[in-house]
Motif scaffolding. Structure first.
Motif, PDB file in Angstrom:
ATOM      1  N   UNK A  39       0.830  -1.207   0.000  1.00 42.27           N
ATOM      2  CA  UNK A  39       0.000   0.000   0.000  1.00 42.27           C
ATOM      3  C   UNK A  39       0.864   1.257   0.000  1.00 42.27           C
ATOM      4  N   UNK A  40       1.957   1.246   0.752  1.00 36.61           N
ATOM      5  CA  UNK A  40       2.832   2.417   0.799  1.00 36.61           C
ATOM      6  C   UNK A  40       3.482   2.680  -0.561  1.00 36.61           C
ATOM      7  N   UNK A  41       3.907   1.615  -1.235  1.00 38.81           N
ATOM      8  CA  UNK A  41       4.576   1.777  -2.530  1.00 38.81           C
ATOM      9  C   UNK A  41       3.602   2.240  -3.609  1.00 38.81           C
ATOM     10  N   UNK A  42       2.377   1.720  -3.588  1.00 35.15           N
ATOM     11  CA  UNK A  42       1.433   2.013  -4.664  1.00 35.15           C
ATOM     12  C   UNK A  42       0.540   3.220  -4.407  1.00 35.15           C
ATOM     13  N   UNK A  43       0.475   3.699  -3.178  1.00 34.74           N
ATOM     14  CA  UNK A  43      -0.404   4.841  -2.869  1.00 34.74           C
ATOM     15  C   UNK A  43       0.161   6.124  -3.457  1.00 34.74           C
ATOM     16  N   UNK A  44      -0.729   7.005  -3.845  1.00 34.54           N
ATOM     17  CA  UNK A  44      -0.327   8.311  -4.366  1.00 34.54           C
ATOM     18  C   UNK A  44      -0.630   9.359  -3.296  1.00 34.54           C
ATOM     19  N   UNK A  45       0.417   9.992  -2.836  1.00 34.36           N
ATOM     20  CA  UNK A  45       0.276  11.016  -1.815  1.00 34.36           C
ATOM     21  C   UNK A  45      -0.233  12.301  -2.461  1.00 34.36           C
ATOM     22  N   UNK A  63      -4.706  13.104   4.850  1.00 34.02           N
ATOM     23  CA  UNK A  63      -5.125  13.621   3.541  1.00 34.02           C
ATOM     24  C   UNK A  63      -5.134  12.550   2.452  1.00 34.02           C
ATOM     25  N   UNK A  64      -4.748  11.330   2.771  1.00 36.16           N
ATOM     26  CA  UNK A  64      -4.690  10.261   1.778  1.00 36.16           C
ATOM     27  C   UNK A  64      -6.029   9.980   1.082  1.00 36.16           C
ATOM     28  N   UNK A  65      -7.150   9.907   1.792  1.00 37.65           N
ATOM     29  CA  UNK A  65      -8.412   9.552   1.123  1.00 37.65           C
ATOM     30  C   UNK A  65      -8.974  10.629   0.196  1.00 37.65           C
ATOM     31  N   UNK A  66      -8.317  11.770   0.063  1.00 40.19           N
ATOM     32  CA  UNK A  66      -8.828  12.828  -0.803  1.00 40.19           C
ATOM     33  C   UNK A  66      -8.928  12.377  -2.260  1.00 40.19           C
ATOM     34  N   UNK A  67      -8.093  11.431  -2.668  1.00 43.53           N
ATOM     35  CA  UNK A  67      -8.118  10.977  -4.057  1.00 43.53           C
ATOM     36  C   UNK A  67      -9.296  10.045  -4.336  1.00 43.53           C
ATOM     37  N   UNK A  69      -9.316   6.809  -3.950  1.00 43.36           N
ATOM     38  CA  UNK A  69      -8.852   5.487  -4.368  1.00 43.36           C
ATOM     39  C   UNK A  69      -8.754   4.552  -3.158  1.00 43.36           C
ATOM     40  N   UNK A  70      -8.898   3.255  -3.405  1.00 46.32           N
ATOM     41  CA  UNK A  70      -8.910   2.297  -2.313  1.00 46.32           C
ATOM     42  C   UNK A  70      -7.535   2.104  -1.691  1.00 46.32           C
ATOM     43  N   UNK A  71      -6.466   2.242  -2.458  1.00 48.40           N
ATOM     44  CA  UNK A  71      -5.124   2.034  -1.898  1.00 48.40           C
ATOM     45  C   UNK A  71      -4.787   3.098  -0.858  1.00 48.40           C
ATOM     46  N   UNK A  72      -5.155   4.320  -1.144  1.00 51.23           N
ATOM     47  CA  UNK A  72      -4.873   5.406  -0.209  1.00 51.23           C
ATOM     48  C   UNK A  72      -5.707   5.248   1.060  1.00 51.23           C
ATOM     49  N   UNK A  73      -6.972   4.895   0.901  1.00 55.23           N
ATOM     50  CA  UNK A  73      -7.824   4.664   2.079  1.00 55.23           C
ATOM     51  C   UNK A  73      -7.325   3.459   2.872  1.00 55.23           C
ATOM     52  N   UNK A  74      -6.871   2.425   2.169  1.00 50.62           N
ATOM     53  CA  UNK A  74      -6.324   1.250   2.846  1.00 50.62           C
ATOM     54  C   UNK A  74      -5.048   1.574   3.601  1.00 50.62           C
ATOM     55  N   UNK A  75      -4.195   2.404   3.000  1.00 54.58           N
ATOM     56  CA  UNK A  75      -2.957   2.796   3.680  1.00 54.58           C
ATOM     57  C   UNK A  75      -3.260   3.612   4.927  1.00 54.58           C
ATOM     58  N   UNK A  76      -4.230   4.511   4.843  1.00 55.75           N
ATOM     59  CA  UNK A  76      -4.630   5.284   6.032  1.00 55.75           C
ATOM     60  C   UNK A  76      -5.084   4.336   7.141  1.00 55.75           C
ATOM     61  N   UNK A  77      -5.924   3.388   6.792  1.00 58.35           N
ATOM     62  CA  UNK A  77      -6.411   2.422   7.780  1.00 58.35           C
ATOM     63  C   UNK A  77      -5.269   1.580   8.333  1.00 58.35           C
ATOM     64  N   UNK A  78      -4.371   1.140   7.473  1.00 54.55           N
ATOM     65  CA  UNK A  78      -3.236   0.326   7.908  1.00 54.55           C
ATOM     66  C   UNK A  78      -2.324   1.121   8.837  1.00 54.55           C
ATOM     67  N   UNK A  79      -2.028   2.370   8.443  1.00 54.17           N
ATOM     68  CA  UNK A  79      -1.115   3.196   9.246  1.00 54.17           C
ATOM     69  C   UNK A  79      -1.657   3.442  10.648  1.00 54.17           C
ATOM     70  N   UNK A  80      -2.947   3.716  10.768  1.00 58.84           N
ATOM     71  CA  UNK A  80      -3.510   4.023  12.079  1.00 58.84           C
ATOM     72  C   UNK A  80      -3.962   2.785  12.838  1.00 58.84           C
TER      73      UNK A  80
END
Length: 99
Positions: A39-45, A63-67, A69-80
Motif C-alpha cells: 500500500x505504501x509503494x502504490x499509494x499516491x500522496x 489527507x490520503x483519502x482525498x483521491x 482510491x482504495x489504496x490510499x484509504x487502505x494505507x490510512x487504515x493500515x497506518x492508524x
C-alpha cells in the motif's frame, strides 16, 4: 439453565501452543507487513504533502483519502490500525496475571 462444565478445567484459556499456531501467526504477520509495504509503494500522496520521515507520513496520512482510491484509504487504515493493534497486544500481555 445449568452452567456448562469446562472441557479442560486446568487450562483456564491458556493451552499449549503448537508449532502450527506459530507458523500461522508469523504467516499472518508477514502478510500484514507485506500489505503495508504494498500500500505504501502504490499509494499516491497528495501533491501538497510529500512525507520524508515517519512523523510526516502520519501527519500527511489524514489527507490520503482525498483521491478517493482504495489504496490510499487502505494505507490510512493500515497506518492508524497497526499501532492500535500493537498497543492492544502489549496491554493484553502486561495485564496478564502470573497465575
Amino acid at each position: 439453565m445449568k452452567p456448562r462444565a469446562k472441557r479442560f478445567p486446568t487450562h483456564h484459556g491458556y493451552g499449549e501452543v503448537k508449532i502450527s499456531r506459530y507458523l500461522a501467526l508469523y504467516a499472518v504477520l508477514l502478510g500484514w507487513v507485506g500489505l503495508g509495504v504494498y500500500l505504501y509503494i502504490t499509494a499516491r500522496w497528495p501533491s501538497t504533502c510529500r512525507p520524508d520521515d515517519l512523523f510526516e507520513i502520519y501527519a500527511c496520512s489524514i489527507r490520503l483519502p482525498e483521491s478517493g482510491q482504495w489504496r490510499e484509504a487502505g494505507l490510512l487504515t493500515w497506518l492508524w490500525g497497526t499501532p492500535i493493534l500493537i498497543a492492544l497486544e502489549i496491554s493484553r500481555r502486561v495485564g496478564r496475571s502470573q497465575d
